[in-house]
Scaffold this active site. Structure first.
Site, short mmCIF file in Angstrom:
data_model
loop_
_atom_site.label_atom_id
_atom_site.label_comp_id
_atom_site.label_asym_id
_atom_site.label_seq_id
_atom_site.Cartn_x
_atom_site.Cartn_y
_atom_site.Cartn_z
N SER A 168 -0.96 9.30 3.90
CA SER A 168 -2.14 9.54 4.40
C SER A 168 -2.59 8.82 5.77
O SER A 168 -2.08 7.64 5.91
CB SER A 168 -3.19 9.21 3.18
OG SER A 168 -4.25 9.25 3.47
N TYR A 197 -5.58 2.95 -3.92
CA TYR A 197 -4.92 4.12 -3.55
C TYR A 197 -4.29 4.07 -2.14
O TYR A 197 -3.12 4.49 -2.12
CB TYR A 197 -5.83 5.42 -3.55
CG TYR A 197 -5.54 6.65 -2.68
CD1 TYR A 197 -4.56 7.39 -3.24
CD2 TYR A 197 -6.05 6.75 -1.38
CE1 TYR A 197 -4.19 8.41 -2.38
CE2 TYR A 197 -5.59 7.83 -0.66
CZ TYR A 197 -4.65 8.42 -1.00
OH TYR A 197 -4.17 9.76 -0.18
N LYS A 254 -0.10 4.12 -0.87
CA LYS A 254 0.77 4.80 0.12
C LYS A 254 1.43 3.92 1.19
O LYS A 254 2.35 3.98 1.57
CB LYS A 254 -0.34 5.75 1.02
CG LYS A 254 -1.18 6.78 -0.06
CD LYS A 254 -0.25 7.97 -0.26
CE LYS A 254 -0.63 9.12 -0.99
NZ LYS A 254 0.32 9.82 -1.63
#
Ligand code: UD1
Length: 337
Positions: free
Chosen positions: A124, A147, A151
């Site tokens: 992302s 989160y 990634k």
């Protein structure tokens, strides 16, 4: 190629599975349906005229991984499965580290154990944090929430794995803001509960399911004061995965590409584009900034263009028209109640 797609019943996964099938690949989807519906795969099969294989299960479960690799012998893996809500990740960090980081480590190990050397991973643009756009792939990375850290950590783990295994080819795709739907209106984004992201929220205000959009801040240093993002059509994004697969066949090592248009649109520009698509005004009110949001984020997509021959081709108006078509035909998403 035989391609194992984790999270293939989800939003980006289902659109990618469709393109894979249309391009002649054989596909096995593994998805635990925790944030997806098997109906998406039924519709993908109907659009493609061919069915993907499907195992309902979580790749963090060794038995599921063993079955997927044992039965299908994949030549490549596209790994979408994961949890993706920023706010939730601050409440459930250990779940995010298990479902995202630990599950990816298990998946990479299973690949090594079964002689599968080609991996495309969904990362992302969140890894660029609050740096200055446009972002090139060598911009500094980091993250400000669990989160985002999952990634970022997975990117590092896969880089270490690729450095240790000369056969392994990893393609990390840093998505900007995927929106839109397949032009048929048969598959699209179907968030559970109240959407966190802008376009699903706008779509539900437009359809009358939600009363009003909260615009999170109009005092950013942007053209109209609202947040600017690089919205990219999910079909363009799906095509990026096929381009990455092709490239990785003869490029072992760790590779990273931005998938974005290179252009930002503000919250109000998105609202106005969606108003054009649906043909009526969308109620909104300006509210305080959302904690953790950055003013502007957009890609420099030159590397994907140069190395993959990939370029986003669809406009914001097409993205909104396709989201509107999907939303109007499926007001309750994949649920038929
Ligand atoms: C968010 C996540 C990001 C994740 C991405 C994809 C946050 C802070 N970031 O990105 O980590 O990778 O989704 O799932 O959650 N907006 C409104 N009203 C709304 C919703 C959004 O004004 O109801 C604005 C936001 O302030 C932002 C823009 O719309 O300026 C886009 O927001 P969103 O769709 O949530 O995407 P990101 O914040 O870019």
């Amino acid at each position: 190629m035989r391609v194992l797609v984790t999270g293939g019943a989800g939003y980006i996964g289902s659109h990618t599975v469709l393109l894979l099938l249309e391009s002649g690949h054989d596909v096995l989807v593994v998805d635990d349906l925790s944030n997806a519906s098997a109906e998406s795969l039924r519709r993908v099969a109907e659009l493609a005229g061919r069915e993907p294989g499907f195992i309902e299960g979580n790749i963090a479960d060794p038995a599921v991984l063993e079955r997927a690799f044992g039965e299908f012998s994949p030549e490549a893996v596209i790994h979408f499965a994961g949890w993706k809500a920023v706010g939730e990740s601050t409440q459930l960090p250990l779940v995010y580290y298990r479902e995202n980081v630990a599950a990816t480590v298990a998946l990479a190990q299973a690949m090594a154990d079964h002689g599968c050397h080609l991996l495309v991973f969904s990362s992302s643009a969140t890894v660029y944090g609050d740096g200055t756009p446009p972002f090139t792939e060598d911009a500094p990375t980091g993250a400000t929430n669990p989160y985002g850290r999952t990634k970022w950590m997975i990117e590092q783990i896969l880089a270490d794995a690729a450095a240790a295994d000369p056969q392994l080819a990893v393609g990390v795709l840093r998505y900007f803001n995927p929106i839109g739907a397949h032009p048929s209106g048969r598959i699209g984004e179907d968030p559970r509960g109240i959407p966190n992201n802008l376009v699903p929220f706008v779509a539900q205000v437009a359809s009358g399911r939600l009363a009003q959009l909260a615009v999170f801040g109009d005092d950013y240093d942007t053209e109209d004061g609202t947040g600017v993002r690089d919205y990219v059509h999910v079909m363009d994004l799906a095509a990026g995965h096929l381009a990455a697969l092709d490239y990785l066949v003869d490029h072992p090592g760790w590779n990273v590409w931005n998938l974005g248009t290179g252009h930002g649109a503000s919250v109000l520009q998105v609202v106005h584009a969606y108003e054009q698509a649906c043909g009526h005004p969308i109620a909104y009110a300006v509210k305080p900034r959302r904690p953790g949001d950055v003013a502007a984020s957009f890609a420099d997509p030159a590397k994907a263009n140069r190395e993959l021959g990939w370029q986003a081709t669809r406009t914001l108006d097409e993205m909104c028209a396709d989201t509107y078509r999907w939303q109007s035909a499926n007001p309750n998403g994949y649920r038929t109640d």
